[in-house]
Enzyme design. Sequence first.
Site, PDB file in Angstrom:
ATOM      1  N   GLY A   1      -6.731  20.288 -38.662  1.00  0.00           N
ATOM      2  CA  GLY A   1      -5.770  21.343 -38.963  1.00  0.00           C
ATOM      3  C   GLY A   1      -4.694  21.477 -37.888  1.00  0.00           C
ATOM      4  O   GLY A   1      -4.960  21.301 -36.697  1.00  0.00           O
TER       5      GLY A   1
ATOM      6  N   HIS B   1     -10.653  25.734 -43.140  1.00  0.00           N
ATOM      7  CA  HIS B   1     -11.478  24.530 -43.247  1.00  0.00           C
ATOM      8  C   HIS B   1     -11.453  23.997 -44.685  1.00  0.00           C
ATOM      9  O   HIS B   1     -11.344  22.789 -44.916  1.00  0.00           O
ATOM     10  CB  HIS B   1     -12.937  24.830 -42.894  1.00  0.00           C
ATOM     11  CG  HIS B   1     -13.170  25.336 -41.500  1.00  0.00           C
ATOM     12  ND1 HIS B   1     -13.546  26.640 -41.231  1.00  0.00           N
ATOM     13  CD2 HIS B   1     -13.102  24.718 -40.296  1.00  0.00           C
ATOM     14  CE1 HIS B   1     -13.709  26.788 -39.921  1.00  0.00           C
ATOM     15  NE2 HIS B   1     -13.431  25.642 -39.336  1.00  0.00           N
TER      16      HIS B   1
ATOM     17  N   SER C   1      -9.524  31.789 -38.378  1.00  0.00           N
ATOM     18  CA  SER C   1     -10.324  31.171 -37.325  1.00  0.00           C
ATOM     19  C   SER C   1     -11.738  31.726 -37.411  1.00  0.00           C
ATOM     20  O   SER C   1     -11.921  32.906 -37.734  1.00  0.00           O
ATOM     21  CB  SER C   1      -9.724  31.520 -35.954  1.00  0.00           C
ATOM     22  OG  SER C   1     -10.660  31.264 -34.932  1.00  0.00           O
TER      23      SER C   1
ATOM     24  N   GLY D   1     -18.302  24.575 -38.272  1.00  0.00           N
ATOM     25  CA  GLY D   1     -18.954  25.469 -39.221  1.00  0.00           C
ATOM     26  C   GLY D   1     -18.349  26.857 -39.230  1.00  0.00           C
ATOM     27  O   GLY D   1     -17.242  27.073 -38.742  1.00  0.00           O
TER      28      GLY D   1
ATOM     29  N   HIS E   1     -14.104  28.811 -43.250  1.00  0.00           N
ATOM     30  CA  HIS E   1     -13.191  29.752 -43.907  1.00  0.00           C
ATOM     31  C   HIS E   1     -12.164  28.941 -44.689  1.00  0.00           C
ATOM     32  O   HIS E   1     -12.228  27.699 -44.706  1.00  0.00           O
ATOM     33  CB  HIS E   1     -12.541  30.666 -42.863  1.00  0.00           C
ATOM     34  CG  HIS E   1     -11.930  29.922 -41.711  1.00  0.00           C
ATOM     35  ND1 HIS E   1     -10.844  29.085 -41.856  1.00  0.00           N
ATOM     36  CD2 HIS E   1     -12.284  29.838 -40.401  1.00  0.00           C
ATOM     37  CE1 HIS E   1     -10.531  28.548 -40.684  1.00  0.00           C
ATOM     38  NE2 HIS E   1     -11.393  28.978 -39.774  1.00  0.00           N
TER      39      HIS E   1
ATOM     40  N   LYS F   1      -3.574  24.199 -37.039  1.00  0.00           N
ATOM     41  CA  LYS F   1      -3.925  25.406 -36.287  1.00  0.00           C
ATOM     42  C   LYS F   1      -4.213  25.018 -34.823  1.00  0.00           C
ATOM     43  O   LYS F   1      -3.807  25.702 -33.892  1.00  0.00           O
ATOM     44  CB  LYS F   1      -5.155  26.060 -36.933  1.00  0.00           C
ATOM     45  CG  LYS F   1      -6.006  26.908 -36.032  1.00  0.00           C
ATOM     46  CD  LYS F   1      -5.533  28.313 -36.021  1.00  0.00           C
ATOM     47  CE  LYS F   1      -6.306  29.263 -35.123  1.00  0.00           C
ATOM     48  NZ  LYS F   1      -7.522  28.833 -34.523  1.00  0.00           N
TER      49      LYS F   1
ATOM     50  N   GLN G   1     -17.513  21.056 -25.591  1.00  0.00           N
ATOM     51  CA  GLN G   1     -16.176  21.659 -25.548  1.00  0.00           C
ATOM     52  C   GLN G   1     -16.212  23.137 -25.172  1.00  0.00           C
ATOM     53  O   GLN G   1     -15.213  23.836 -25.302  1.00  0.00           O
ATOM     54  CB  GLN G   1     -15.421  21.400 -26.846  1.00  0.00           C
ATOM     55  CG  GLN G   1     -15.990  22.072 -28.069  1.00  0.00           C
ATOM     56  CD  GLN G   1     -15.352  21.545 -29.344  1.00  0.00           C
ATOM     57  OE1 GLN G   1     -15.590  20.417 -29.744  1.00  0.00           O
ATOM     58  NE2 GLN G   1     -14.535  22.350 -29.987  1.00  0.00           N
TER      59      GLN G   1
HETATM   60  P1  AMP Z   1     -13.225  24.363 -35.939  1.00  0.00           P
HETATM   61  O1  AMP Z   1     -14.394  24.573 -36.848  1.00  0.00           O
HETATM   62  O2  AMP Z   1     -12.611  25.612 -35.445  1.00  0.00           O
HETATM   63  O3  AMP Z   1     -13.531  23.339 -34.870  1.00  0.00           O
HETATM   64  O4  AMP Z   1     -12.103  23.704 -36.837  1.00  0.00           O
HETATM   65  C1  AMP Z   1     -12.344  22.557 -37.606  1.00  0.00           C
HETATM   66  C2  AMP Z   1     -11.048  22.060 -38.171  1.00  0.00           C
HETATM   67  O5  AMP Z   1     -10.477  23.067 -38.990  1.00  0.00           O
HETATM   68  C3  AMP Z   1     -10.007  21.730 -37.095  1.00  0.00           C
HETATM   69  O6  AMP Z   1      -9.309  20.549 -37.470  1.00  0.00           O
HETATM   70  C4  AMP Z   1      -9.118  22.935 -37.124  1.00  0.00           C
HETATM   71  O7  AMP Z   1      -7.802  22.668 -36.701  1.00  0.00           O
HETATM   72  C5  AMP Z   1      -9.141  23.282 -38.587  1.00  0.00           C
HETATM   73  N1  AMP Z   1      -8.764  24.676 -38.808  1.00  0.00           N
HETATM   74  C6  AMP Z   1      -9.312  25.777 -38.233  1.00  0.00           C
HETATM   75  N2  AMP Z   1      -8.663  26.895 -38.630  1.00  0.00           N
HETATM   76  C7  AMP Z   1      -7.684  26.475 -39.473  1.00  0.00           C
HETATM   77  C8  AMP Z   1      -6.659  27.156 -40.201  1.00  0.00           C
HETATM   78  N3  AMP Z   1      -6.513  28.473 -40.152  1.00  0.00           N
HETATM   79  N4  AMP Z   1      -5.826  26.417 -40.972  1.00  0.00           N
HETATM   80  C9  AMP Z   1      -5.950  25.055 -41.020  1.00  0.00           C
HETATM   81  N5  AMP Z   1      -6.896  24.356 -40.357  1.00  0.00           N
HETATM   82  C10 AMP Z   1      -7.752  25.061 -39.595  1.00  0.00           C
END
Ligand code: AMP
Length: 299
Positions: free
Chosen positions: A161, A51, A199, A45, A48, A163, A75
């Site tokens: 991602g 996502h 992020s 969640g 941005h 990232k 995690q």
């Molecule tokens: P998170 O909510 O941080 O757990 O991220 C969820 C998904 O979004 C994961 O697969 C991340 O790698 C991806 N993600 C987060 N930030 C980015 C970004 N700047 N560009 C591409 N994918 C992203």
Amino acid sequence: MTRLSNDSMPKSEALPVFDDLLSMQAQCAKWQSQGLRLALVPTMGALHEGHLSLVRLASQKADRVLVSIFVNPKQFAKGEDLGTYPRQLAKDKEKLSALTCHGIYAPDANAMYGEDFSTSIHVGIVSEGLCGASRPHFFGGVATVVAKLLNQLRPDMAVFGEKDFQQLLVIRRMVKDLDMGVEIIGGPIIREPDGLAMSSRNAYLNTSEREIAPQLNHILRAMAEKLRQGETIAATVETGQRKLIAAGFDKIDYLELRSEKNLAPLEDPLDATKSAEARLFGAVLLGKTRLIDNWKITD
Ligand code: AMP
């Protein structure tokens, strides 16, 4: 189906939020019985553009797109930011309503992990080193929750991602090793105009930290250039470390050149074959915020 938020935005009304597994599974089963291909985008969640880019990618490849929003306690280690991690379901729903997205799965932690929950998935080799070294709990938590999500919803594909490049490799490894039969798709890193990788944790940065933060990406790019020009890996990394500290980062967690295929460390000389798969990985602390980024050496 339970509606979790009372968005007044009329657009959001159409996008269902499922907080219980049975209604979510009933919806997935219905789609699958209609022959519709389902893509899952797992997130924590505070959505941005990074996502949202994955949601767009998913909607190009599948007929139905589900986004899971779950701040996964497994995690986070004690003392990390589980309690303060941004939670903003109503805003997330609004953003997703503007895209091709057919549902949000937002289970709560008690529903996800019952009292006697005892299983943890350990993925070897690719989860060691880099983020796995400083956050030993992390990839076990990620692999376990992703395995649960994939088993619960049985999507045809899941999108992650680059990232979190190491995470993407850990998931690919797990899915292959455990014959999970789901296609794993990687999406490119989405950045702010100044290069900072987007992020959810960027929200923690204060004004002066936010000015320093893009230097992580700038320094990785400069290192890639030096490596392309033939500078040794050791010299490039040493210069990169010096520049990161000079830029104002408080601590370097790691700064390494590795193979993007299996995260094996790379050594000099960096010939054309090794360069083709070489990727720089960096993690730094800026105040209380941990930032990660990665950059491929060749285009
Ligand atoms: P998170 O909510 O941080 O757990 O991220 C969820 C998904 O979004 C994961 O697969 C991340 O790698 C991806 N993600 C987060 N930030 C980015 C970004 N700047 N560009 C591409 N994918 C992203």
